[in-house]
Design a protein around this motif. Sequence first.
Motif, PDB file in Angstrom:
ATOM      1  N   ARG A   1      13.589 -13.203  -3.228  1.00 48.52           N
ATOM      2  CA  ARG A   1      13.880 -14.426  -2.478  1.00 48.52           C
ATOM      3  C   ARG A   1      14.457 -14.137  -1.090  1.00 48.52           C
ATOM      4  NH1 ARG A   1      17.723 -16.800  -7.008  1.00 48.52           N
ATOM      5  NH2 ARG A   1      18.330 -14.595  -6.840  1.00 48.52           N
ATOM      6  N   LEU A   2      14.729 -12.886  -0.796  1.00 46.64           N
ATOM      7  CA  LEU A   2      15.214 -12.526   0.540  1.00 46.64           C
ATOM      8  C   LEU A   2      14.087 -12.611   1.555  1.00 46.64           C
ATOM      9  CD1 LEU A   2      17.405  -9.383  -0.262  1.00 46.64           C
ATOM     10  CD2 LEU A   2      18.203 -11.700   0.278  1.00 46.64           C
ATOM     11  N   ARG A   3      14.460 -12.623   2.828  1.00 42.62           N
ATOM     12  CA  ARG A   3      13.485 -12.522   3.912  1.00 42.62           C
ATOM     13  C   ARG A   3      13.559 -11.120   4.516  1.00 42.62           C
ATOM     14  NH1 ARG A   3      15.122 -17.936   4.194  1.00 42.62           N
ATOM     15  NH2 ARG A   3      13.343 -19.383   4.169  1.00 42.62           N
ATOM     16  N   GLY A   4      12.520 -10.757   5.248  1.00 37.51           N
ATOM     17  CA  GLY A   4      12.456  -9.424   5.823  1.00 37.51           C
ATOM     18  C   GLY A   4      13.643  -9.073   6.697  1.00 37.51           C
ATOM     19  N   GLU A   5      14.193 -10.063   7.371  1.00 41.10           N
ATOM     20  CA  GLU A   5      15.298  -9.803   8.300  1.00 41.10           C
ATOM     21  C   GLU A   5      16.568  -9.338   7.591  1.00 41.10           C
ATOM     22  OE1 GLU A   5      17.023 -14.315   8.910  1.00 41.10           O
ATOM     23  OE2 GLU A   5      15.084 -13.797   9.772  1.00 41.10           O
ATOM     24  N   ALA A   6      16.584  -9.420   6.254  1.00 40.08           N
ATOM     25  CA  ALA A   6      17.771  -8.992   5.505  1.00 40.08           C
ATOM     26  C   ALA A   6      17.736  -7.517   5.122  1.00 40.08           C
ATOM     27  CB  ALA A   6      17.913  -9.833   4.239  1.00 40.08           C
ATOM     28  N   LEU A   7      16.589  -6.850   5.309  1.00 38.01           N
ATOM     29  CA  LEU A   7      16.421  -5.493   4.794  1.00 38.01           C
ATOM     30  C   LEU A   7      16.623  -4.426   5.870  1.00 38.01           C
ATOM     31  CD1 LEU A   7      13.237  -5.872   2.541  1.00 38.01           C
ATOM     32  CD2 LEU A   7      15.625  -6.472   2.041  1.00 38.01           C
ATOM     33  N   ASP A   8      17.210  -3.313   5.463  1.00 39.43           N
ATOM     34  CA  ASP A   8      17.292  -2.165   6.366  1.00 39.43           C
ATOM     35  C   ASP A   8      16.097  -1.246   6.122  1.00 39.43           C
ATOM     36  OD1 ASP A   8      17.851  -0.580   4.109  1.00 39.43           O
ATOM     37  OD2 ASP A   8      20.011  -0.560   4.488  1.00 39.43           O
ATOM     38  N   ILE A   9      16.004  -0.195   6.919  1.00 46.49           N
ATOM     39  CA  ILE A   9      14.811   0.657   6.860  1.00 46.49           C
ATOM     40  C   ILE A   9      14.698   1.383   5.513  1.00 46.49           C
ATOM     41  CG2 ILE A   9      15.964   2.619   7.963  1.00 46.49           C
ATOM     42  CD1 ILE A   9      12.247   1.510   8.299  1.00 46.49           C
ATOM     43  N   ALA A  10      15.808   1.729   4.905  1.00 41.88           N
ATOM     44  CA  ALA A  10      15.754   2.403   3.604  1.00 41.88           C
ATOM     45  C   ALA A  10      15.179   1.474   2.540  1.00 41.88           C
ATOM     46  CB  ALA A  10      17.154   2.877   3.205  1.00 41.88           C
ATOM     47  N   GLU A  11      15.485   0.186   2.631  1.00 41.37           N
ATOM     48  CA  GLU A  11      14.957  -0.776   1.654  1.00 41.37           C
ATOM     49  C   GLU A  11      13.455  -0.990   1.863  1.00 41.37           C
ATOM     50  OE1 GLU A  11      18.786  -3.579   0.673  1.00 41.37           O
ATOM     51  OE2 GLU A  11      17.994  -3.613   2.730  1.00 41.37           O
ATOM     52  N   PHE A  12      12.995  -1.036   3.111  1.00 34.83           N
ATOM     53  CA  PHE A  12      11.554  -1.111   3.357  1.00 34.83           C
ATOM     54  C   PHE A  12      10.853   0.119   2.777  1.00 34.83           C
ATOM     55  CE2 PHE A  12      12.632  -4.092   6.931  1.00 34.83           C
ATOM     56  CZ  PHE A  12      11.879  -5.162   6.480  1.00 34.83           C
ATOM     57  N   ALA A  13      11.472   1.272   2.916  1.00 36.55           N
ATOM     58  CA  ALA A  13      10.879   2.503   2.373  1.00 36.55           C
ATOM     59  C   ALA A  13      10.807   2.454   0.847  1.00 36.55           C
ATOM     60  CB  ALA A  13      11.686   3.717   2.838  1.00 36.55           C
ATOM     61  N   ARG A  14      11.825   1.891   0.209  1.00 31.46           N
ATOM     62  CA  ARG A  14      11.795   1.771  -1.252  1.00 31.46           C
ATOM     63  C   ARG A  14      10.663   0.860  -1.715  1.00 31.46           C
ATOM     64  NH1 ARG A  14      17.430   0.791  -1.590  1.00 31.46           N
ATOM     65  NH2 ARG A  14      17.051  -1.167  -2.706  1.00 31.46           N
ATOM     66  N   ILE A  15      10.448  -0.218  -0.979  1.00 32.74           N
ATOM     67  CA  ILE A  15       9.358  -1.134  -1.349  1.00 32.74           C
ATOM     68  C   ILE A  15       8.021  -0.411  -1.277  1.00 32.74           C
ATOM     69  CG2 ILE A  15       8.109  -3.223  -0.669  1.00 32.74           C
ATOM     70  CD1 ILE A  15      10.819  -4.296   0.403  1.00 32.74           C
ATOM     71  N   ALA A  16       7.795   0.324  -0.172  1.00 33.20           N
ATOM     72  CA  ALA A  16       6.539   1.067  -0.028  1.00 33.20           C
ATOM     73  C   ALA A  16       6.371   2.080  -1.163  1.00 33.20           C
ATOM     74  CB  ALA A  16       6.503   1.764   1.325  1.00 33.20           C
ATOM     75  N   ALA A  17       7.433   2.765  -1.527  1.00 37.57           N
ATOM     76  CA  ALA A  17       7.366   3.794  -2.571  1.00 37.57           C
ATOM     77  C   ALA A  17       7.043   3.180  -3.932  1.00 37.57           C
ATOM     78  CB  ALA A  17       8.681   4.558  -2.639  1.00 37.57           C
ATOM     79  N   HIS A  18       7.615   2.013  -4.218  1.00 39.30           N
ATOM     80  CA  HIS A  18       7.378   1.403  -5.528  1.00 39.30           C
ATOM     81  C   HIS A  18       5.992   0.783  -5.638  1.00 39.30           C
ATOM     82  CE1 HIS A  18      11.630   2.098  -6.270  1.00 39.30           C
ATOM     83  NE2 HIS A  18      11.354   1.894  -7.545  1.00 39.30           N
ATOM     84  N   ARG A  19       5.402   0.415  -4.517  1.00 36.25           N
ATOM     85  CA  ARG A  19       4.010  -0.023  -4.607  1.00 36.25           C
ATOM     86  C   ARG A  19       3.117   1.146  -4.970  1.00 36.25           C
ATOM     87  NH1 ARG A  19      -0.305  -1.820   0.012  1.00 36.25           N
ATOM     88  NH2 ARG A  19      -1.823  -2.768  -1.381  1.00 36.25           N
ATOM     89  N   GLU A  20       3.419   2.316  -4.386  1.00 28.26           N
ATOM     90  CA  GLU A  20       2.626   3.504  -4.705  1.00 28.26           C
ATOM     91  C   GLU A  20       2.781   3.892  -6.174  1.00 28.26           C
ATOM     92  OE1 GLU A  20       0.476   5.192  -2.525  1.00 28.26           O
ATOM     93  OE2 GLU A  20       0.858   3.262  -1.545  1.00 28.26           O
ATOM     94  N   ALA A  21       3.970   3.647  -6.720  1.00 28.16           N
ATOM     95  CA  ALA A  21       4.241   4.044  -8.092  1.00 28.16           C
ATOM     96  C   ALA A  21       3.681   3.037  -9.108  1.00 28.16           C
ATOM     97  CB  ALA A  21       5.745   4.195  -8.312  1.00 28.16           C
ATOM     98  N   ALA A  22       3.424   1.818  -8.621  1.00 24.13           N
ATOM     99  CA  ALA A  22       2.983   0.745  -9.543  1.00 24.13           C
ATOM    100  C   ALA A  22       1.585   1.021 -10.096  1.00 24.13           C
ATOM    101  CB  ALA A  22       3.000  -0.582  -8.802  1.00 24.13           C
TER     102      ALA A  22
END
Length: 283
Positions: free
Chosen positions: A262-283
């Motif tokens: 429910r968050l928006r992109g403006e709430a995330l730091d670069i480490a959190e964006f990296a975690r999202i990318a990593a978990h898509r690869e793992a899915a």
Amino acid sequence: MRVVELLGAKDIRQIATALSVRPTKTLGQNFVIDANTVRRIADAARLTDEDVVVEVGPGLGSLTLALLPRCARLHAVEIDGRLAGALRPTVEARAPREAAKLTVHHVDAMTVAATEFDVMPTALVANLPYNVAVPVVLHMLAVLPELRRGLVMVQAEVAERMTAGPGSKIYGVPSAKLAWYASCRRAGSVPRGVFWPVPNVDSGLVAFERREPPSGDRKKVFEVIDAAFAQRRKILRGALAGWAGGMDAAERVLTAAGIDPRLRGEALDIAEFARIAAHREAA
């Protein structure tokens, strides 16, 4: 450090007239005509005599002359052929003892590769054209791995966006992508009256220091950032739907990454964006 006679407003106009140069909006040309401002920028860059500097858009040479006594080498990257050809004669006339440090590259900064340089730059110092400031900084950081720090002058509004942090209304793609490479901070303001021609906006100085990026694939992380801010008013579950393959898929990836959908992109730091990318690869 040797003292060099810097260019003033009269000198700038004389050189421009001799070259039949009229500053163009297309190339974002606004030349600094105040020597005190140039000196302040050079001081703020905090160069050492071991630094190899890359200066993008040296123009008529105002900042170049101030930087040369403060560094070991200077690579000037200039897209305008007339300005590129005139830079060395200007330096030889004004600072002959520094001229051997200068290498001029007549090339678009957005196409520069590491192979352009015989010695890798360690610092970027530049008065950047407003319309390409962020892309140029990102490109230089991407292709020059030994670039450790820099100081750039950009439009004041762009400076705010470059240095904004998560939670700010102006935090977005430029802030997040720069954070992959470096920590950024405001380093001062520059009034419009020190330029020729006078722009319609004030300028700001942005300093950066390279740091280790989060783990992950930069290209894939940047894809997440682009998707998150393409429709910045949407919550992440919706904003990342196209990227993830649907809202349900986006929610699964976000939850696995420990991010509230429910968050928006403006709430995330670069480490959190990296975690999202990593978990898509793992899915």
